[in-house]
Write an enzyme that holds these catalytic residues in place. Sequence first.
Site, short mmCIF file in Angstrom:
data_model
loop_
_atom_site.label_atom_id
_atom_site.label_comp_id
_atom_site.label_asym_id
_atom_site.label_seq_id
_atom_site.Cartn_x
_atom_site.Cartn_y
_atom_site.Cartn_z
N GLU A 44 8.96 -18.73 20.40
CA GLU A 44 8.11 -19.49 21.34
C GLU A 44 7.61 -20.78 20.71
OE1 GLU A 44 7.06 -17.94 25.37
OE2 GLU A 44 8.39 -17.41 23.75
N ILE A 85 0.84 -1.21 0.00
CA ILE A 85 0.00 0.00 0.00
C ILE A 85 0.87 1.26 0.00
CG2 ILE A 85 -1.60 1.35 1.43
CD1 ILE A 85 -2.89 -1.37 2.22
N HIS A 86 1.97 1.23 0.73
CA HIS A 86 2.84 2.39 0.80
C HIS A 86 3.74 2.54 -0.42
CE1 HIS A 86 1.62 2.53 5.02
NE2 HIS A 86 2.20 3.71 5.12
N GLY A 87 3.79 1.50 -1.27
CA GLY A 87 4.63 1.57 -2.45
C GLY A 87 6.09 1.74 -2.08
#
Length: 385
Positions: free
Chosen positions: A363, A337-339
């Site tokens: 864990e 989404i942020h490219g």
Amino acid sequence: MDGLTDEEAAIVAVLREFVDREVRPVARELDHGNTYPEALIEQLKEMGVFGLAIPEPWGESHVSAQCYAAVTEELARGWMSLAGAMGGHTVVSKLLVAFGTREQKDAYLPRMATGELRATMALTEPGGGSDLQALRTTARREGDAYVVNGSKTWITNARRSGLVALLCKTDPGAVPAHRGISILLVEPGPGFHVSRDLPKLGYKGVESCELAFDDFRVPATALLGAEEGHGFAQMMRGLEIGRIQVACRALGVGRAALEDSLRYAQERESFGKPIWQHQSVGNHLADMATKLEAARQLVLHAARRYDSGERADLEAGMAKLFASETAMEVALDAVRIHGGYGYSTEFDVERYFRDAPLMIVGEGTNEIQRSVIAKQLVKRHRISS
């Protein structure tokens, strides 16, 4: 949040405000500098966070597993490493409360509740990984002492913990192997060596170390509980809250990635409209939010089961498995989404992508986790012959 008392809801609200005010503004700098968050840890001590798993008369703010889960998610939303700084401490607290002698509880829990004494657990060995029954660290009884030899790896907070719950073999010849395993409550001393800090992809700021024990002597009273041979079962119970905690760290990372993506998708425009209005981006956001909510419900289910006093290994395992895989998917979608900015160290998204894999392998790896889940499913639904 449903299921919390008014007091617990207030604790979560205070932590949320603390994260927004104190943690998020400095997390990127601390992470990139691989800097231990000393000032933040001191604030958490003052807020009583290290005592949330410790009941009266040793602690003052004991909360339910549901509240502890919400607190962990908030801390991880700010910086996953900060949540990791209290993870092992909480497991050791639970081990002491459930299995410790009165003398052990009185000696350690009051100082652990204030954070004056920090604790961690030492399970994993260089050649064993998630196969804890294959451990090689031994504790040989000599009079009124144990002599410990062996090594551990990936021990969080190893340099700053004054108490270590050490999983070791007190009877190497026991059959089956788990009957020869015990937990020793050890404090650093001659023969206890922190050999090195391990370099890591993410989870910066908080140390993960290798430990070596060379004829390390501890008093016989260091044995958790009154009898040898119960350490494996004790640790399995401890790992239930540990896996819930890891699942919550995954939730926090995923939630931060989603929140950053929602903000960016409304601010960034392309082709004349906010990018969330493009179907491909909108679909990512919808899937991210849906998966995170499903993961949260699994975590809450596991926490309620734990609070009931029943075995919660199946539920905790499912929560850890699903939440960690979800966090990895959500972090990658946030990069999409942020490219190009999602790949930049000037944005937090790349940190979420580096931090998320820890919960997949920590864990107990998810591959081992699936095996645990399958065994518990068959155990609970065994067909009659």
